[in-house]
Structure formats: structure tokens, C-alpha cells
Design an enzyme around this catalytic site. Sequence first.
Site, PDB file in Angstrom:
ATOM      1  N   THR A 206     -10.562 -35.864 -19.563  1.00 20.27           N
ATOM      2  CA  THR A 206     -10.721 -35.931 -18.292  1.00 20.27           C
ATOM      3  C   THR A 206     -10.392 -37.307 -18.161  1.00 20.27           C
ATOM      4  OG1 THR A 206     -13.255 -36.452 -19.274  1.00 20.27           O
ATOM      5  CG2 THR A 206     -12.871 -34.337 -18.041  1.00 20.27           C
ATOM      6  N   SER A 239     -12.849 -38.314 -23.035  1.00 19.07           N
ATOM      7  CA  SER A 239     -12.696 -39.187 -21.987  1.00 19.07           C
ATOM      8  C   SER A 239     -11.227 -39.819 -22.234  1.00 19.07           C
ATOM      9  CB  SER A 239     -13.532 -40.356 -21.788  1.00 19.07           C
ATOM     10  OG  SER A 239     -13.425 -41.171 -22.858  1.00 19.07           O
ATOM     11  N   ASP A 240     -10.720 -39.998 -20.878  1.00 17.72           N
ATOM     12  CA  ASP A 240      -9.429 -40.938 -21.200  1.00 17.72           C
ATOM     13  C   ASP A 240     -10.110 -42.272 -21.411  1.00 17.72           C
ATOM     14  OD1 ASP A 240      -7.088 -42.074 -20.847  1.00 17.72           O
ATOM     15  OD2 ASP A 240      -6.387 -41.387 -18.745  1.00 17.72           O
ATOM     16  N   TRP A 241      -8.987 -43.189 -22.219  1.00 20.26           N
ATOM     17  CA  TRP A 241      -9.615 -44.380 -22.751  1.00 20.26           C
ATOM     18  C   TRP A 241     -10.288 -45.460 -21.777  1.00 20.26           C
ATOM     19  CZ3 TRP A 241      -8.665 -40.856 -25.815  1.00 20.26           C
ATOM     20  CH2 TRP A 241      -8.551 -41.071 -27.181  1.00 20.26           C
ATOM     21  N   ALA A 243     -12.798 -44.541 -19.936  1.00 15.96           N
ATOM     22  CA  ALA A 243     -13.039 -44.018 -18.441  1.00 15.96           C
ATOM     23  C   ALA A 243     -14.287 -43.792 -18.449  1.00 15.96           C
ATOM     24  CB  ALA A 243     -12.243 -42.814 -18.366  1.00 15.96           C
TER      25      ALA A 243
END
Length: 816
Positions: A206, A239-241, A243
Site C-alpha cells: 500500500t 506498507s511502503d517504507w 508509510a
Amino acid sequence: MAGTPARTPGTPADRAREAVVEAALARLGLDDKARLLAGQDMWSLPALPGIGLRSLVMSDGPIGVRGVRWTSDDPSVALPSPTALAATWDPDLARRAGRVLAQEARRKGVHVLLAPTVNLHRSPLGGRHFEAYSEDPYLTGLIGSAYVTGVQEGGVGTTVKHFVANDAETDRFTVNNTVSERALRELYLAPFEAIVENARPWGVMTAYNAVNGTTMTEHGHLVNDVLRGEWGFDGVNVSDWTAARSTVAALEGGLDIAMPGPGTVYGEALAAAVRAGLVAEAGVDDAVRNVLRLAARVGVLDGAEPVVAEPPAPADGEALAREIARRAFVLVRNEGALPLAAGRRVALIGAAARDARVLGGGSATVFPTRVVSPLDGLTAALPEGALTYAVGADPNEELAAAGRGFALEAVCRDAAGTVLGTGSAPGGHLQWTGEDLPEGVMHENLHSVELAGTFRPRESGLHTFGVKGLGRFTLTVDGTTHFDGVQRAEKDGPFVSFFGAPVERAAVRLTAGDTYRVALRHVVAAPADAPVRLIGFTLAHQEPRRDPDELIAEAVRAARAADTAVVVVATTERVESEGYDRADLRLPGRQDDLVRAVAAANPNTVVVVNSGSPVELPWRDEVAAVLLGWFPGQEGGAALADMLVGAHEPGGRLPTTWGSLDDAPVVRVTPTDGRLDYDEGVFIGYPAWEKAGRTPSYAFGHGLGYTDWTYDSIEVTGTTVTVRVTNSGERAGREVVQVYLAPAEPDASRPARRLAGFATVEAGPGGSAEAVLELPRRAFETWDGRTGSWTFLKGAYEVLAGRSVADCRLTAPLTA
């Protein structure tokens, strides 16, 4: 809740794995469950030996597998960019690419590849479009499905990203993209839906951005209701890093893993939230179940048979990189200049011909064992004495990482100056994340890191040195300290040290062939409680700058003395990279001037465009041929030589429209007050160009080969389309037959036509071939916001077949 329970697995192997997952889950306490959902470091999840769970490791892609160390000491196969892969219009080739990347991942101990990127080319200004496939959701979905299938056939998981509407880089951490439900369904969600249906991905990532007011790491509607509920996705949501922002909202929004660690919103914070009654433990169980299912699939959960017990036979990654590159080259113009006739003298021109740019900037960066530049490739392919070279114009207007001619190592010291350990840094770029430090070095006693070694220049003159990174630095060249101070960011934002420009700090006159000592010392100042422990900086360098007019004059003289001039033009990392969008579509530097000057001197001028996404080509009608090479991967120069000498024909077709920024119908990427409205609705890419009545430079689907094709007939039976074509040229070739579906009666609310199928055929001179395609049901459907469902639009249609959206040569009626 973390998400609705996955659909009951269908195969006996799935059911067996699910039983192991449930048994393992039952043996976990709350603290271990919460800990499992948080990264233990930059790239991995913690091991839980009590249930036989080993650490699960993730790594960036999509063109290679970097592994947990971002360094040229740990090289990777570098395939062509995703735009190049999409330009092949060949799902089978994408599947083979996935298998090679799975092979690379297994070699590096990686279980999950953080790829593919299936966001769309909404605006040509998107700075990261080289990492996505296309402006068209159907093409994106098919290429992405094949890529995911190939990776997972190798026993490695994928995370399809960035879910969803992460279509630009400007303020991507905070932007609220407002998108209509119809546009979401028909465009931006469509590739994800196709991949879930066709390839059953084991993961989704995401995005940072919000959609319609809700950040994607907390978007329960799109994750729980749509992705998991409607589509039946049973994989993990990471999650994107950095995020993930809220413990409770993220879990309730369907986020399974918050990366990176150890400082995340999950772990201890999640366990505390459960004990405080802020969130139900059942939601934690759902998320853990998804993580354990992924672990079982990739083979790091004891007792569970991995999906792939025996990986496919080894493949030659370098050979595949070359094959993809030559199949991706798109010949958009050819006035008889290509292929090169035997015995011709060739002048190769352009800085990018010598120092090739083979991949885009940002997290997609990997370090191949070798890079074949256009100069290397043509030198090997042409007879001795047939090739000359001139720089012509250098697009690099800023310093680059110190590479050629440098021999460096990283020396780690404590506060007293005692050496703790050393590591190599051959490319001038250092990036250590988490506990990825040289042997004997720990964050607790590390005070400074020095890139030190020698430099042997290849040119005499004034060399420029600089620093990319944040903090205190000391730069010394040839015994003289040129900078000793603190370098600060010009603007706030995560990862600014990754994506910011190098700062010039020294200009030193050096002599070619001599050896000089160079050192860049950095004082490490990251706080112990930082969410990500990162040491990253770059020693930057630029060779002597020569007068641009003098360089162009040299190129003109070389062109006049040759039978054919081949000019390689390129973008730079400052133009196309993760972290920022583009300000315009122009080639940097004096490259347009160079092309015009060379074309005036030699009518047989061929221009090779080395960019990951569209650039303006104002001279395109003044040259004999234009060949688009994308970011062609490590074997790009060899593949280019294959094209130019005619050993292979260019096989690519445009996966996105190329045109001028002034004519582009959708361009806005900059939010206003934190909000970016997708007010164009379902009209992006070629449908938007058609609606606006504008003619691009080169249309979606366009591409020439070295032979000609006649479109003989089209037959439609139900939803099956059969197109017969004949190779009317003088050599064997390959054709991508494209089929578009258009409502018979114009409807302003719908695109005039949409890609509904394509197939590749081959034939020798005079030979014929048939392409048989099945039109998908979705091609006849639209999303009805009133009913919240897909509506099949009955009525009369035209089926069009041809070589591009602007070159449809056959039509047939169809009644749905």
C-alpha cells in the site's frame, strides 16, 4: 479487523499449508504476534523459533534483486526498465523475466520481491514512470500478471505496488488524490484486479498517498472491501517504507506489515493497543495469519511445504537482459537508414553512448557486474576502423557518483580515531541500512566513516568533486582539504539524502593517467532511536567541462566524415528518478542542438533515445531514423548493436503515448493545498489525446520493424477475433497485432476506443499468419457508481485491428 478471512484454499497443498498456519498461529502469544507484524530492521521480519518460523527477507526490484545490501559489492543482474518490458508487448517474456528475478532472489536469500509497480502513466511528467509499465490498464495488467507469475513460479513472493493511485512523486508522502469511483475501477484499480485474478500474488504494497481523504495504509474500503472482499486476495499487505502512521487505523484498514523496523506503529505499540482495548486481537490474528501464509508459501515455516519445492531450471540472466532489450527497442521512424548497410563508416556521438544510463534512479537501483555501453556494443559489432566516437554533448549537468577511475574503501572509526573495520565502496556510493555494517562495526561505537582511496583520471583538466548526503563532511583531494563543514537539506522530506542533488565542494586541476589520493569523511550522527538506522552518502565527481560549442563542432566533423551518424541522447538521474516529478519533457543540456547540428551535416543521422519515459523530440522529422531504447539494462549496448547492424529487428511497440508537453491533455502532478484532483476522469493516455483532438508525435502502440505487413482480413465470431496478416517485406519479421474495441455510436462519457487484445505473430517474406484473440468481458463493461457494480453495455461495436491506435487497418462489426 486486519481484513476479511481469505477464501478457503482450493488445492490439497493449499489446505495443508493452511493447517500449518493455523497451528502455528495458535501457539503464539500477543507479544510475538504483534512483533511479527513489524520489521525487525530495514528488510526483514523477525524469526520465531518456537513455531519454526525463520526470518522472512524482502528486497527491492523490479529490474533486479538488490538484496539486503545496497552496494556494488553484491552485484545483481539488471534487466531493462519496466517501460521497456511493456514495450515488448510479450507476456511470455515478462514471465521469463520474473523467473530470472526469482533465481536472483534465491541466490541472495530474498523471499519477497518488492515489485512490480503497476501504477499508470497518468501524466507524462511522472518522474518514476520508467518503473511502471504503461498508460493503459489492460496492457499493464497482462504484463504485470506474467511478471508476478514468473517470480512466484520461482518460489519467491511479489508485492504488487503501489496500491493505489500513486501515479506521481510530488508530495507523495502526504498528497490526497481525489479520484472518482469509476476512474478508480476502470483505470487505477484495474491492473491490480487483473493480477489478483490471473496470478494470485502473495503480496501487495500500500502506497504513501491518500485516496479520497484516507491514507492508503488505513484504507479499509479499498483493502478490506475491494482487494480482499470482492477480489479474494489472500496475500499479505505491506506498507511502503515508513508509510504506516497509526497503530489502530492501520490494523483496522487492513495493513498486515509495517515496514521498516524496528521503530514502527506495530510491535510493542500494537500489543499495547490490544491490551488497552483500542483494537481487537482478532484483527491481529488476521494479519498474522496472512504473514504466516506468506512464510509457508516461500518455505520459511517449518512443516509447510513451499509452493515451489524445486525451482525452475537455471536461466542465463545476461542473455535474457539482451533479449528483452532488443525486443523492447521501438523504431518510431526509419527513412531507409536502418539497418546499417555492410561496410559503412559510423560516427557514434553522445556522452550517453560512452557512459550508458541503463536504469532509473531511486529504490530500483541495482549494481550489475558489467554494463555494455553503446560504444562497447558497436565496437564489438563493427569491423575495426569502421567506428569513430565523439562526446558531442553531455546531458549530465550535475556531479555523478565517483565510479570510473576511483578505487575506494570505507574505513569505520570510533570517536578516538581507532579503525573498527573496513568495507569496499567501489562506486563512490555508501548505503548501509539497519545492522548491515562491516564486520566488527556496531552503531553504538561508530563515530565516522571515510571513503578513502585513489583516483586516476582519464582526462586532464579541472575536475569537480562534491558531496551527496546530509551531515558533517570533510573532503580532501591530493592532500588538500577543500570542504570541512555541515551539509544540510534544502527542504524537508524523507529520503532527501537519497534523491537530492550532489553539492559541488572542490575544483582541482588533475592530469590524465596520474594517481591522486581522495577522501570523504562523514561523522555519523543518526540518533539511537531513529526509526531507520541508515548511513548513506556519496562522493560525487565530474570530469573537466569543455565548451559545449566546441564539443558539438567536434561531433559535426565526425559526422561529416562518416556514412552514418548515430547520436545517443539521454535523460539523467536528475530528470527521471524516484523522489520527484519532471518539470518538462525536454532533453537536458545541449542535446537537441547536437542532434540538429549533426543532422545538418549528415542526412543519414540515426538518433537513439535513452530515456525511461517520453521526451520531446523537436528534430524528429529532420533525422533519418529514431530508435527508442528506454533504460535498456546492463546489456543495452549489445542489444543496440544487434538492432543497428540488422542481426535482429527492433521488436517494440509504444506502451505509452509520446508527444509534446504543450499538447498533452493531462499533465498536472502538483497538489494544491495537499490535494490533487484526477478531474480528467477515465480519460488519460491515448483516450485523452483522442478526446482532445490532438495528434501526438507517436501514437500508443506504434513501432516499426525491418519488414512490412499487410492486414488481409478480420473475422469476428462471438467475442473471438481472427486477424490474418502477410509479411509483404523482404525479410522475416514479427508483428504485434493490436485489437481495439469502439462503441459504434460516439459517447462522450466513454473513450472512443480501448485496447481489447493483442497477439504477436511471425512470418518469413511473403508468409502469412493468423492472430486469434478473445475479447474480455471487461472491455464491454463500465463501472456504474449508482449501483456500485459493473454494467455490461449492450449494443453495436466496431472491432478495429492494426499496428497502433492511430493505424487501425481493418474493422468488423460486433453486437454485444
